[in-house]
Design an enzyme around this catalytic site. Structure first.
Site, PDB file in Angstrom:
ATOM      1  N   TYR A 168       5.934  -0.185  19.700  1.00 44.67           N
ATOM      2  CA  TYR A 168       4.858  -0.651  18.822  1.00 44.67           C
ATOM      3  C   TYR A 168       3.929  -1.614  19.562  1.00 44.67           C
ATOM      4  CZ  TYR A 168       2.611  -2.628  14.656  1.00 44.67           C
ATOM      5  OH  TYR A 168       1.694  -3.035  13.722  1.00 44.67           O
ATOM      6  N   PHE A 201       1.398  -8.591   7.141  1.00 44.00           N
ATOM      7  CA  PHE A 201       0.524  -8.312   6.006  1.00 44.00           C
ATOM      8  C   PHE A 201       1.230  -7.379   5.036  1.00 44.00           C
ATOM      9  CE2 PHE A 201      -2.897 -10.454   7.897  1.00 44.00           C
ATOM     10  CZ  PHE A 201      -3.979 -10.463   7.020  1.00 44.00           C
TER      11      PHE A 201
END
Length: 263
Positions: A168, A201
């Site tokens: 990632y 988030f």
């Protein structure tokens, strides 16, 4: 650049940060092309926003032909409405955590690495490169001759990734790294590039986190001590469209959070 009466193409636009951005740009008068794999969710977004200023196009960002077909469909819609393209937002992404070598001394599978890189990096590059021929033909706007903006999504993991985030972080670090050269390539056409690097988030990806992991991350946040909200990301995306001096930059949107090496 003014948002009103311009078309914005958003991958991953039927959920999470992409959906929040679609809502924000639409609320300021934009026309929204939602590109996503989830047809049902995409059609629900069109119902929410209204079919007069939104369209859904099914796309798999790992498939070059799928991207091409979605952009052709978007182009046909743009010709019909007469609302030229103002920007693209590449918000499709996945996490798929895994340590490079596990407790059984097995390396991370190449298929797992490819899965993340193909969506987050290759998919982003392929979408942007195929969208650009449509953007370069837009009539320039204003005294500066601006044609549009490309908004990319990196991550705080590009700066301080955690254990299990090698793939990632590699993908999001690459997105961060290509921001400036991409902006330099596109400067002659009056097209800007802005990358947003959010931390924790609220999104479909973070919804899969356990309560323990979420609380551990929230403890290392400075202020505010909570996950960011979609509308806060979308606000910065809107400002990236509107502020012509934002170009070739990656903006951390993280409440001063620095990811810990251990949870």
């Amino acid at each position: 650049m003014h948002i009103k009466d311009r078309t914005f193409i958003i991958t991953g636009g039927s959920s999470g940060l992409g959906l929040a951005t679609a809502r924000e740009l639409h609320s300021h008068g934009g026309y929204i092309a939602i590109l996503d794999m989830n047809t049902d969710a995409g059609e629900e977004v069109v119902k929410e926003l209204g079919s007069d200023r939104s369209r859904f196009f099914e796309v798999d960002v790992t498939d070059t032909d799928s991207i091409a077909n979605a952009l052709k469909g978007t182009s046909a819609w743009v010709k019909k409405t007469g609302r030229q393209i103002g920007g693209v937002v590449s918000a499709a992404g996945v996490g798929n955590p895994g340590k490079i070598i596990d407790r059984h001394n097995e390396p991370l599978s190449l298929s797992s690495i490819d899965f993340v890189l193909n969506i987050n990096l290759r998919g982003t590059l392929d979408f942007v490169r195929q969208a650009l021929p449509y953007m370069t033909q837009v009539q320039p706007d204003g005294a500066d001759g601006e044609r549009g903006v490309v908004i990319l999504v990196s991550s705080s993991a590009a700066y301080d990734g955690q254990p299990g985030q090698v793939s990632y972080a590699a993908s999001k670090g690459a997105v961060r790294s290509m921001t400036l050269p991409l902006a330099r390539d596109l400067a002659p056409y009056g097209i800007r590039v802005v990358t947003i690097a959010p931390s924790l988030f609220e999104s479909r990806m973070t919804a899969m986190m356990s309560d323990k992991v979420r609380k551990s991350l929230e403890r290392v946040m400075e202020f505010p001590k909570r996950a960011g909200r979609g509308e806060e990301f979308a606000q910065l995306a809107r400002q990236s469209v509107e502020n012509i001096m934002l170009n070739g930059v990656t903006i951390r949107l993280d409440g001063a959070m620095r990811m810990p090496s251990r949870l």
